[in-house]
Design a protein around this motif. Structure first.
Motif, PDB file in Angstrom:
ATOM      1  N   ALA A 295       0.825  -1.206   0.000  1.00  0.00           N
ATOM      2  CA  ALA A 295       0.000   0.000   0.000  1.00  0.00           C
ATOM      3  C   ALA A 295       0.857   1.254   0.000  1.00  0.00           C
ATOM      4  O   ALA A 295       0.540   2.243  -0.672  1.00  0.00           O
ATOM      5  CB  ALA A 295      -0.938  -0.001   1.202  1.00  0.00           C
ATOM      6  N   LEU A 296       1.954   1.241   0.761  1.00  0.00           N
ATOM      7  CA  LEU A 296       2.846   2.399   0.791  1.00  0.00           C
ATOM      8  C   LEU A 296       3.470   2.651  -0.580  1.00  0.00           C
ATOM      9  O   LEU A 296       3.573   3.800  -1.030  1.00  0.00           O
ATOM     10  CB  LEU A 296       3.926   2.193   1.849  1.00  0.00           C
ATOM     11  N   TYR A 297       3.885   1.594  -1.259  1.00  0.00           N
ATOM     12  CA  TYR A 297       4.440   1.758  -2.603  1.00  0.00           C
ATOM     13  C   TYR A 297       3.353   2.279  -3.558  1.00  0.00           C
ATOM     14  O   TYR A 297       3.632   3.120  -4.430  1.00  0.00           O
ATOM     15  CB  TYR A 297       4.994   0.433  -3.119  1.00  0.00           C
ATOM     16  N   TYR A 298       2.135   1.774  -3.382  1.00  0.00           N
ATOM     17  CA  TYR A 298       1.021   2.217  -4.230  1.00  0.00           C
ATOM     18  C   TYR A 298       0.791   3.717  -4.067  1.00  0.00           C
ATOM     19  O   TYR A 298       0.719   4.459  -5.053  1.00  0.00           O
ATOM     20  CB  TYR A 298      -0.238   1.434  -3.857  1.00  0.00           C
ATOM     21  N   LEU A 299       0.685   4.178  -2.811  1.00  0.00           N
ATOM     22  CA  LEU A 299       0.448   5.604  -2.609  1.00  0.00           C
ATOM     23  C   LEU A 299       1.698   6.409  -2.982  1.00  0.00           C
ATOM     24  O   LEU A 299       1.591   7.586  -3.392  1.00  0.00           O
ATOM     25  CB  LEU A 299      -0.020   5.893  -1.184  1.00  0.00           C
ATOM     26  N   GLY A 300       2.875   5.785  -2.887  1.00  0.00           N
ATOM     27  CA  GLY A 300       4.083   6.439  -3.366  1.00  0.00           C
ATOM     28  C   GLY A 300       4.018   6.719  -4.855  1.00  0.00           C
ATOM     29  O   GLY A 300       4.437   7.782  -5.328  1.00  0.00           O
ATOM     30  N   GLY A 301       3.472   5.770  -5.608  1.00  0.00           N
ATOM     31  CA  GLY A 301       3.301   5.976  -7.043  1.00  0.00           C
ATOM     32  C   GLY A 301       2.330   7.102  -7.348  1.00  0.00           C
ATOM     33  O   GLY A 301       2.556   7.912  -8.266  1.00  0.00           O
ATOM     34  N   ILE A 302       1.253   7.180  -6.583  1.00  0.00           N
ATOM     35  CA  ILE A 302       0.276   8.250  -6.794  1.00  0.00           C
ATOM     36  C   ILE A 302       0.891   9.609  -6.494  1.00  0.00           C
ATOM     37  O   ILE A 302       0.744  10.565  -7.269  1.00  0.00           O
ATOM     38  CB  ILE A 302      -0.975   7.993  -5.935  1.00  0.00           C
ATOM     39  N   LEU A 303       1.609   9.724  -5.366  1.00  0.00           N
ATOM     40  CA  LEU A 303       2.211  11.009  -5.013  1.00  0.00           C
ATOM     41  C   LEU A 303       3.338  11.379  -5.974  1.00  0.00           C
ATOM     42  O   LEU A 303       3.491  12.553  -6.341  1.00  0.00           O
ATOM     43  CB  LEU A 303       2.722  10.955  -3.575  1.00  0.00           C
ATOM     44  N   HIS A 304       4.132  10.405  -6.399  1.00  0.00           N
ATOM     45  CA  HIS A 304       5.238  10.660  -7.330  1.00  0.00           C
ATOM     46  C   HIS A 304       4.717  11.172  -8.675  1.00  0.00           C
ATOM     47  O   HIS A 304       5.286  12.108  -9.253  1.00  0.00           O
ATOM     48  CB  HIS A 304       6.058   9.387  -7.519  1.00  0.00           C
ATOM     49  N   HIS A 305       3.656  10.558  -9.165  1.00  0.00           N
ATOM     50  CA  HIS A 305       3.111  10.929 -10.475  1.00  0.00           C
ATOM     51  C   HIS A 305       1.986  11.967 -10.378  1.00  0.00           C
ATOM     52  O   HIS A 305       1.366  12.296 -11.406  1.00  0.00           O
ATOM     53  CB  HIS A 305       2.581   9.683 -11.190  1.00  0.00           C
ATOM     54  N   ALA A 306       1.721  12.477  -9.177  1.00  0.00           N
ATOM     55  CA  ALA A 306       0.551  13.334  -8.963  1.00  0.00           C
ATOM     56  C   ALA A 306       0.449  14.529  -9.902  1.00  0.00           C
ATOM     57  O   ALA A 306      -0.643  14.821 -10.411  1.00  0.00           O
ATOM     58  CB  ALA A 306       0.498  13.797  -7.506  1.00  0.00           C
ATOM     59  N   ALA A 423      -0.580  21.340 -15.123  1.00  0.00           N
ATOM     60  CA  ALA A 423      -0.838  19.904 -15.001  1.00  0.00           C
ATOM     61  C   ALA A 423      -0.652  19.207 -16.342  1.00  0.00           C
ATOM     62  O   ALA A 423      -0.103  18.094 -16.408  1.00  0.00           O
ATOM     63  CB  ALA A 423      -2.246  19.668 -14.463  1.00  0.00           C
ATOM     64  N   LEU A 424      -1.090  19.835 -17.413  1.00  0.00           N
ATOM     65  CA  LEU A 424      -0.930  19.251 -18.750  1.00  0.00           C
ATOM     66  C   LEU A 424       0.541  19.190 -19.142  1.00  0.00           C
ATOM     67  O   LEU A 424       0.980  18.241 -19.799  1.00  0.00           O
ATOM     68  CB  LEU A 424      -1.746  20.043 -19.771  1.00  0.00           C
ATOM     69  N   ASP A 425       1.316  20.212 -18.740  1.00  0.00           N
ATOM     70  CA  ASP A 425       2.771  20.167 -18.970  1.00  0.00           C
ATOM     71  C   ASP A 425       3.367  18.950 -18.262  1.00  0.00           C
ATOM     72  O   ASP A 425       4.238  18.258 -18.813  1.00  0.00           O
ATOM     73  CB  ASP A 425       3.430  21.442 -18.436  1.00  0.00           C
ATOM     74  N   ALA A 426       2.917  18.715 -17.031  1.00  0.00           N
ATOM     75  CA  ALA A 426       3.419  17.573 -16.264  1.00  0.00           C
ATOM     76  C   ALA A 426       3.042  16.256 -16.931  1.00  0.00           C
ATOM     77  O   ALA A 426       3.851  15.314 -16.989  1.00  0.00           O
ATOM     78  CB  ALA A 426       2.881  17.626 -14.840  1.00  0.00           C
ATOM     79  N   LEU A 427       1.816  16.175 -17.444  1.00  0.00           N
ATOM     80  CA  LEU A 427       1.375  14.953 -18.126  1.00  0.00           C
ATOM     81  C   LEU A 427       2.169  14.728 -19.407  1.00  0.00           C
ATOM     82  O   LEU A 427       2.502  13.587 -19.750  1.00  0.00           O
ATOM     83  CB  LEU A 427      -0.119  15.046 -18.438  1.00  0.00           C
ATOM     84  N   GLU A 428       2.492  15.807 -20.094  1.00  0.00           N
ATOM     85  CA  GLU A 428       3.289  15.698 -21.317  1.00  0.00           C
ATOM     86  C   GLU A 428       4.677  15.143 -21.000  1.00  0.00           C
ATOM     87  O   GLU A 428       5.247  14.361 -21.776  1.00  0.00           O
ATOM     88  CB  GLU A 428       3.406  17.083 -21.955  1.00  0.00           C
ATOM     89  N   ALA A 429       5.221  15.526 -19.829  1.00  0.00           N
ATOM     90  CA  ALA A 429       6.566  15.102 -19.452  1.00  0.00           C
ATOM     91  C   ALA A 429       6.595  13.742 -18.783  1.00  0.00           C
ATOM     92  O   ALA A 429       7.628  13.055 -18.792  1.00  0.00           O
ATOM     93  CB  ALA A 429       7.185  16.150 -18.521  1.00  0.00           C
ATOM     94  N   ASP A 430       5.487  13.328 -18.178  1.00  0.00           N
ATOM     95  CA  ASP A 430       5.455  12.088 -17.387  1.00  0.00           C
ATOM     96  C   ASP A 430       4.189  11.314 -17.712  1.00  0.00           C
ATOM     97  O   ASP A 430       3.149  11.529 -17.105  1.00  0.00           O
ATOM     98  CB  ASP A 430       5.498  12.441 -15.890  1.00  0.00           C
ATOM     99  N   ASN A 431       4.272  10.407 -18.680  1.00  0.00           N
ATOM    100  CA  ASN A 431       3.090   9.608 -19.036  1.00  0.00           C
ATOM    101  C   ASN A 431       3.398   8.156 -19.327  1.00  0.00           C
ATOM    102  O   ASN A 431       2.496   7.383 -19.675  1.00  0.00           O
ATOM    103  CB  ASN A 431       2.339  10.237 -20.222  1.00  0.00           C
ATOM    104  N   GLU A 432       4.663   7.757 -19.161  1.00  0.00           N
ATOM    105  CA  GLU A 432       5.011   6.361 -19.431  1.00  0.00           C
ATOM    106  C   GLU A 432       4.248   5.402 -18.524  1.00  0.00           C
ATOM    107  O   GLU A 432       3.893   4.292 -18.930  1.00  0.00           O
ATOM    108  CB  GLU A 432       6.519   6.149 -19.265  1.00  0.00           C
ATOM    109  N   PHE A 433       3.984   5.827 -17.293  1.00  0.00           N
ATOM    110  CA  PHE A 433       3.273   4.943 -16.364  1.00  0.00           C
ATOM    111  C   PHE A 433       1.863   4.641 -16.848  1.00  0.00           C
ATOM    112  O   PHE A 433       1.285   3.606 -16.504  1.00  0.00           O
ATOM    113  CB  PHE A 433       3.241   5.557 -14.956  1.00  0.00           C
ATOM    114  N   LEU A 434       1.293   5.519 -17.661  1.00  0.00           N
ATOM    115  CA  LEU A 434      -0.056   5.306 -18.180  1.00  0.00           C
ATOM    116  C   LEU A 434      -0.096   4.323 -19.342  1.00  0.00           C
ATOM    117  O   LEU A 434      -1.152   3.739 -19.632  1.00  0.00           O
ATOM    118  CB  LEU A 434      -0.661   6.639 -18.634  1.00  0.00           C
ATOM    119  N   THR A 435       1.023   4.145 -20.011  1.00  0.00           N
ATOM    120  CA  THR A 435       1.050   3.287 -21.207  1.00  0.00           C
ATOM    121  C   THR A 435       1.394   1.840 -20.870  1.00  0.00           C
ATOM    122  O   THR A 435       1.463   0.996 -21.775  1.00  0.00           O
ATOM    123  CB  THR A 435       2.060   3.829 -22.234  1.00  0.00           C
TER     124      THR A 435
END
Length: 474
Positions: A295-306, A423-435
């Motif tokens: 669970a900690l790793y899971y929420l870590g992923g959410i906060l890291h990619h927030a 936020a869109l700039d952030a998504l443009e730079a960080d989206n590999e986790f979504l693919t």
């Protein structure tokens, strides 16, 4: 529910119309109704055709033919139509039988499939707390020479001095004074109870309802958690019933995050957990908040990619009118047990091992639930996969009231983006986790960013009334 069961329901309930629905990128339901006499087993095999070029962000006019494929498990009787109608949610396919990569519901299903393929668990459960306002009147206009909005509510604080025919009966809800008062201050008990009754008849398991913090009719109704796609289906059902029940009462409901200046906005706090069969993967007795390493790793992923995630969970310019400090807004990218000033809260009151979960408090109801839940799951799974430890990255635990920290202390805490464009700039730079697992495609992400940048621009280029207050006399 099988196809035959749906056909039996149509016959038993004397259904006149079958309403086939899908969801666009915005998260709003679209529909086409067929006479029940035209619906048979072939309808569920061949689907229902529609024009994809008329849906923003879908297809060009040269490739507009698309097909809705009904999911019979979603069928329920519409509680509002005068002519008996059954509603059925659909997935979207291309004419050659391929699942459409921009269909939000298909993306949600692919996220669930990826969870199982990753070997982490068998099911992810979600439970959104979607807040809303019930107003008595709403007016707005934007044009070349004027721009305004005005909403009103009989229980609003600004009406405490209003003269009304028959007299002003008082008991107005103060600004920030609306959390769970009884009648007569809470004037909307019956309308919320009616919403709950209709939701229960439509298949939702209702847990509670109450007045929320803000003045002018802020409300919350909670329904039972379910798996990812089913919860997204249920949220669309929930919003449909809220909107139309309010209309039957001569009122109007909105899930807009920040319809009022100076009081609390409406969020969509999302509780989530992962199970492997009957085993809850987020529970570890005796650990911090009884939360497992998984669970900690899971929420870590959410906060890291927030920052990137928020482009999907808070996808409107209005979202960022809510995400400001001081209004119980979860702008701080930290986690904590029971602390509502953190972006990720771990509920600890009356929690069982199976109820152990995390709550991401940043999202709001302008989000498309299929996309938002899928994106949160993928961020969390990326955290598990890469062992993103939020404790080592400075994300907490943070068990103090962050709003009361000094400016120097606050500067050490990572915050959400300040605008939709950021936020869109952030998504443009960080989206590999979504693919991962092909859940979101690069084409979808690029198309989504373009669509949302267009929305942001349409707001940014317009003149705001506050600019007249600041600059007209220059």
């Amino acid at each position: 529910m099988s196809v035959q069961n749906v056909l039996n329901l149509i016959k038993e309930k004397n259904i006149e119309w079958v309403d086939f629905r899908f969801v666009g990128l915005s998260g709003k339901a679209q529909h086409i109704s067929l006479p029940s006499s035209e619906v048979d087993e072939d309808t569920f095999v061949n689907g229902v055709a529609f024009d994809g070029s008329s849906i923003p962000g879908f297809r060009g006019i040269e490739e507009s033919d698309m097909v809705m494929m009904p999911d019979t498990e979603t069928a329920y009787v519409d509680p509002f139509t005068a002519h008996p109608t059954v509603i059925i949610m659909c997935n979207i396919y291309t004419p050659d039988g391929e699942r459409y990569e921009r269909d939000p519901r298909s993306i949600a299903q692919k996220a669930e499939e990826y969870l199982q393929q990753a070997g982490i668990g068998t099911a992810a459960f979600f439970a959104p707390e979607s807040e809303f306002f019930i107003f008595d009147d709403v007016r707005f206009e934007t044009g070349m020479n004027r721009s305004y909005f005005e909403v009103d509510s009989e229980e609003a604080a600004w009406n405490s001095g209003r003269k009304e025919e028959g007299g002003n009966l008082g008991f107005k809800v103060p600004v920030k004074g609306g959390y769970v008062p009884v009648a007569p201050m809470d004037s909307q008990q019956d309308i919320r109870s009616e919403m709950c009754r209709l939701m229960a008849e439509a298949g939702l398991r209702i847990e509670r309802h109450h007045h929320e913090v803000a003045t002018a009719g802020q409300a919350e109704i909670n329904f039972r958690f379910d798996t990812l796609t089913k919860t997204a289906d249920n949220l669309l059902k929930y919003k449909y019933i809220v909107h139309n029940t309010a209309r039957q009462y001569g009122k109007v409901a909105t899930f807009m995050p920040k319809p009022l200046f100076g009081d609390n906005g409406s969020g969509m706090h999302v509780h989530q957990s992962i199970f492997n069969g009957d085993t809850p993967l987020f529970y570890e007795k005796g650990a911090y908040a009884n939360l497992s390493e998984t669970a900690l790793y899971y929420l870590g992923g959410i906060l890291h990619h927030a920052p990137a995630l928020i482009a999907i969970t808070n996808p409107s310019t209005n979202s960022f009118k809510r995400l400001v400090p001081g209004y119980e807004a979860p702008v701080n990218l930290v986690f904590s047990k029971g602390n509502r000033s953190a972006a990720v809260r771990i509920p600890i009151a009356a929690v069982t091992p199976k109820g152990c979960r995390i709550e991401f408090r940043t999202p709001d109801s302008t989000a498309n639930p299929y996309l938002a839940f899928a994106a949160m799951l993928l961020a969390g799974l990326d955290g598990i996969k890469n062992k993103i430890d939020p404790r080592k990255l400075g994300y907490g635990p943070f068990d103090t009231n962050i709003y009361e920290l000094s400016d120097a202390e606050k500067n050490e805490i990572r915050s959400v983006p300040g605008t939709l464009d950021e936020a869109l700039d952030a998504l443009e730079a960080d989206n590999e986790f979504l693919t991962q697992g092909g859940v979101f495609t690069k084409d979808f992400i690029s198309n989504y960013i373009d669509l949302k940048r267009g929305e942001a621009k349409s707001v940014n280029i317009r003149i705001h009334p506050q600019e007249y207050s600041l600059y007209f006399d220059c």
